[in-house]
Design a protein around this motif. Structure first.
Motif, PDB file in Angstrom:
ATOM      1  N   UNK A 104      13.075 -11.587 -13.470  1.00 44.47           N
ATOM      2  CA  UNK A 104      12.285 -11.535 -12.462  1.00 44.47           C
ATOM      3  C   UNK A 104      12.797 -10.159 -11.518  1.00 44.47           C
ATOM      4  N   UNK A 107      11.056  -7.415 -13.327  1.00 41.74           N
ATOM      5  CA  UNK A 107       9.653  -7.589 -12.803  1.00 41.74           C
ATOM      6  C   UNK A 107       9.209  -7.107 -11.344  1.00 41.74           C
ATOM      7  N   UNK A 108      10.163  -7.549 -10.453  1.00 41.91           N
ATOM      8  CA  UNK A 108      10.039  -7.152  -9.155  1.00 41.91           C
ATOM      9  C   UNK A 108      10.357  -5.600  -8.759  1.00 41.91           C
ATOM     10  N   UNK A 111       7.344  -4.028  -9.572  1.00 39.73           N
ATOM     11  CA  UNK A 111       6.405  -4.271  -8.493  1.00 39.73           C
ATOM     12  C   UNK A 111       6.646  -3.287  -7.335  1.00 39.73           C
ATOM     13  N   UNK A 112       8.007  -3.197  -7.082  1.00 38.80           N
ATOM     14  CA  UNK A 112       8.358  -2.291  -6.026  1.00 38.80           C
ATOM     15  C   UNK A 112       8.078  -0.906  -6.058  1.00 38.80           C
ATOM     16  N   UNK A 114       5.886   0.227  -8.275  1.00 44.10           N
ATOM     17  CA  UNK A 114       4.059   0.225  -8.095  1.00 44.10           C
ATOM     18  C   UNK A 114       3.637   0.219  -6.879  1.00 44.10           C
ATOM     19  N   UNK A 115       4.229  -0.451  -6.092  1.00 46.43           N
ATOM     20  CA  UNK A 115       3.599  -0.658  -4.428  1.00 46.43           C
ATOM     21  C   UNK A 115       4.623   0.078  -3.422  1.00 46.43           C
ATOM     22  N   UNK A 116       5.368   0.640  -3.904  1.00 44.77           N
ATOM     23  CA  UNK A 116       6.261   1.254  -2.790  1.00 44.77           C
ATOM     24  C   UNK A 116       7.110   2.553  -3.311  1.00 44.77           C
ATOM     25  N   UNK A 124       3.586   6.128  -5.276  1.00 42.87           N
ATOM     26  CA  UNK A 124       3.527   4.993  -5.833  1.00 42.87           C
ATOM     27  C   UNK A 124       3.011   4.966  -7.172  1.00 42.87           C
ATOM     28  N   UNK A 126       1.252   2.666  -8.541  1.00 41.37           N
ATOM     29  CA  UNK A 126      -0.024   2.289  -8.361  1.00 41.37           C
ATOM     30  C   UNK A 126      -1.076   3.355  -8.241  1.00 41.37           C
ATOM     31  N   UNK A 149       1.030  -6.676 -18.072  1.00 41.88           N
ATOM     32  CA  UNK A 149       0.349  -7.336 -17.060  1.00 41.88           C
ATOM     33  C   UNK A 149       0.016  -6.376 -15.841  1.00 41.88           C
ATOM     34  N   UNK A 150       0.746  -5.119 -15.731  1.00 42.40           N
ATOM     35  CA  UNK A 150       0.559  -4.201 -14.794  1.00 42.40           C
ATOM     36  C   UNK A 150      -0.459  -3.028 -15.202  1.00 42.40           C
ATOM     37  N   UNK A 282      12.965  -3.272  -0.049  1.00 39.78           N
ATOM     38  CA  UNK A 282      11.905  -3.954  -0.473  1.00 39.78           C
ATOM     39  C   UNK A 282      12.009  -5.349  -0.347  1.00 39.78           C
ATOM     40  N   UNK A 285      11.740  -7.687   2.713  1.00 41.66           N
ATOM     41  CA  UNK A 285      10.425  -8.089   2.985  1.00 41.66           C
ATOM     42  C   UNK A 285      10.119  -9.179   2.092  1.00 41.66           C
ATOM     43  N   UNK A 286      11.109  -9.607   1.176  1.00 44.53           N
ATOM     44  CA  UNK A 286      10.486 -10.759  -0.071  1.00 44.53           C
ATOM     45  C   UNK A 286      11.332 -11.994   0.409  1.00 44.53           C
TER      46      UNK A 286
ATOM     47  N   UNK B 103       9.239 -17.669   1.673  1.00 47.91           N
ATOM     48  CA  UNK B 103       8.710 -16.297   1.687  1.00 47.91           C
ATOM     49  C   UNK B 103       8.631 -15.401   0.410  1.00 47.91           C
ATOM     50  N   UNK B 107       5.212 -13.651  -0.664  1.00 43.45           N
ATOM     51  CA  UNK B 107       5.335 -12.230  -1.089  1.00 43.45           C
ATOM     52  C   UNK B 107       4.843 -12.140  -2.664  1.00 43.45           C
ATOM     53  N   UNK B 149       4.283  -3.833   4.463  1.00 47.05           N
ATOM     54  CA  UNK B 149       5.034  -3.267   3.579  1.00 47.05           C
ATOM     55  C   UNK B 149       3.937  -2.621   2.208  1.00 47.05           C
ATOM     56  N   UNK B 286       6.909 -13.101 -15.020  1.00 50.65           N
ATOM     57  CA  UNK B 286       8.115 -12.632 -14.167  1.00 50.65           C
ATOM     58  C   UNK B 286       9.174 -13.341 -14.338  1.00 50.65           C
TER      59      UNK B 286
END
Lengths: 430, 430
Positions: A104, A107-108, A111-112, A114-116, A124, A126, A149-150, A282, A285-286, B103, B107, B149, B286
């Protein structure tokens, strides 16, 4: 494929007939054996049952006074990070202790990114036209699945006994700015048990990359999972990256999943101060923080790095006989036949079995007919595509020893059956 | 702003001078009080210390025989889902029990919608030209921060005593296909304690939306957090969405964070079968599964829905006096002054204090000078921007009662000081 031990076609046919009869007998036994996943056995899990009792009421505060029951503490307890600092080769201040899953955290982290925007990134991921990761093969199917998956492109790189083929790696990352990442299991690699040589690690840290935001995902899943009395030490990639002027290059991951309880442990992320700050910004925020009670439970149970090492010797005592049994049976049943070769790992969770080209899927299918479940052939390669169809991953830890022995004997029958069939086909085509 | 009780400017000036003196005395006391976050108090956490002991060695299997210590079980233990099914108004088969943070589930659900296509979606949200969420205000800052975010636009919608203003909501979602989501805390809402009326819930389920992939993020964080003997029941939005032909419209979230241990509980996601399948397909890349030992620990501790309700009465006994104290002090110090109004919630974790327009930031600043930490003014609105600068969130649960009383008395002084100053300014400008 050559089979020096079997002289003419007659001998091969006889051997094949024998294997077919053995296979039929195997099917008739109605076995139900599972070698698919690298799971600890119940007896290994028992080693950590002290987790249930080491933490008492009135013992719910961390060393700094934090009430572990409440919210907060995004980076995880300092004392659990301290225990794993040496094993993961990351200063405790640069470790993040999280939830129960290092997958995880990987993965995260993707993700971070990809999106940040990652430190050093122009944009990014993405927003990139294309993102690709290098994947030493054979490798770990969950790493590949996470990327697929991404829509991240997976580029296989061949493994050598010293780790990934660095000539290939260096060329690819120098030429292609869209290669943003690389998967590595540097110690007792999944599935072939390879440990990266010092020169491999140094070259990974030093190589020029076209991408300014290239990251090595250093999944040190088996950092303390030694099978011998001489633990392998790998070079300190985080320090080497800093030395070579790219301190942000590597993300280190680890977990207690194969140390304490597979589903109820603690996972770790480690990196440069800039990357840790980026991740925590990041993560903030999660979540309001990880399960610190479980982290404290692990602190009380493992105590310190010595306690961790002693605990791992308990695992070794349970699983070493299983690895030995696999080697012994494969050697007895297939040694000298030319039908297979296999790894003899000094640690980790897997044995990699190589069968003749074009045979792996068929071996797995034949084993399934006999009630022996194996990881799907091809799983060790991106997109499930092993171009030579030859690698089979054996996970010996979960079954009891007698079941494991049955399963490996059965697997050897399937290898003999399929490999001789191929030889006969080749002979009749020739 | 009018102040019917204070006749002329002289009286206001005298009242202001008094407030200034009170504030100076308060500052001199050197208090250090924290009303910022909705955290359970240590005594509330003590209620769950049985979590440490209810699970014994030899009691690590779920009802279906699963060894909770090992990997697996992506959807979480059936028995923990059973306990929370009624409270969250989601059939247990459509609940997912995860880690310690709802949360994080919110997210991750947004992430999966950004990077993978939701059921009914034409494309990933990351590929949309614009993604917007409706945010009833005042609302929860962490919901907003999570969206910000990811570059998700936040559109405020006014709250009414029956929930969000549905005329506004219906118009916006009908007209704007880029509105993909909406935050709702339907019961004992954060921060104003509002419970959504049945007609509000029905209209949320029935309203036509321009977006085919519109989702309501139904954060039922306070489902069982009653402060009175007559628990509020809200309408069953999941059933209503299905009835109105859009079964996939709602994602339900909940957790035990304010039931057992805030940092070491279990979080839940519930939705339609299609959404649950979608989430699990993504979650399966994940993680190999949540911490089932902690879930089993919660099962043994809470036992069933009745056990849950009994446990919540223990919380009520501890926090009801705190809510009462806040109401009593505000009434005594500010009642009838026209300087403030406040909510009197029947459950949940917060009291919302409304001060005259343009005063909230200054009140929070003055309180900080006196050592009373409040959630930043504006936090209850997207982008931290409360356009009327009037809402202050009070979190009464964490401090001990005597500290809370001191803090609210001090807060009232700050309100009087700032409100009178504004009146004097207005008079001299007029």
């Amino acid at each position: 494929m050559t089979s020096p031990q079997l002289g003419g076609l007659d001998e091969i046919v006889a051997e094949h007939d024998r294997a077919v009869r053995d296979h039929a007998a195997l099917v008739a036994r109605g076995l139900s054996l599972d070698l698919t996943r690298g799971k600890p056995s119940p007896r290994q899990l028992d080693l950590s049952d002290g987790l249930l009792t080491r933490l008492g009421a009135g013992d719910l505060r961390a060393a700094d006074g934090t009430d572990c029951r409440n919210y907060g503490g995004l980076q995880g307890l300092p004392e659990i990070r301290e225990i794993f600092s040496a094993a993961l080769q990351v200063p405790a201040a640069q470790l993040v202790a999280g939830g129960n899953s290092s997958l995880a955290m990987m993965h995260d982290t993707v993700v971070h990114a990809m999106l940040g925007r990652l430190p050093g990134a122009e944009r990014r991921w993405a927003d990139e036209p294309r993102v690709a990761f290098l994947c030493p093969v054979p490798g770990y199917d969950r790493h590949f699945a996470l990327c697929e998956r991404f829509g991240i492109e997976l580029i296989p790189v061949p493994m050598t006994p010293e780790g990934p083929d660095m000539d290939v790696v260096e060329r690819l990352v120098r030429e292609d700015a869209q290669i943003k990442g690389m998967w590595c299991v540097p110690k007792y690699s999944n599935p072939d048990g390879v440990c990266y040589g010092d020169e491999t690690v140094r070259r990974l840290a030093a190589m020029p990359t076209a991408a300014p935001d290239f990251r090595i995902f250093w999944d040190n899943a088996y950092a303390v999972h030694h099978l011998t009395d001489t633990p392998v030490e790998i070079a300190d990639i985080l320090a080497l990256c800093a030395e070579h002027g790219d301190p942000d290059r590597v993300f280190v991951f680890g977990s207690t999943s194969k140390i304490t309880w597979a589903g109820a442990g603690v996972a770790f992320f480690g990196s440069s101060p800039a990357n840790v700050a980026w991740l925590l910004a990041n993560t903030g925020k999660q979540t309001i923080g990880p399960d610190k009670v479980n982290q404290l439970r692990h602190v009380r149970f493992l105590k310190d790095a010595d306690g961790l090492a002693a605990h791992m010797r308990g695992h070794r005592d349970l699983i070493r006989p299983k690895f030995d049994a696999v080697g012994r049976i494969l050697d007895k049943e297939l040694g000298g036949t030319g039908f297979a070769s296999w790894s003899n790992p000094a640690g980790g969770y897997f044995i990699s079995l190589e069968v003749p080209d074009g045979c792996a899927r068929e071996v797995v299918r034949r084993a399934a007919e006999a009630g022996i479940a194996l990881t799907p052939a091809g799983a060790t390669h991106p997109y499930g595509n092993d171009p030579r169809d030859r690698t089979i991953r054996i996970a010996p830890t979960y079954p009891e020893l007698d079941e494991l022995e049955l399963a490996i004997e059965g697997l050897a029958v399937c290898v003999r059956m399929v490999a001789t069939a191929r030889l006969i086909e080749a002979a009749s085509a020739g």
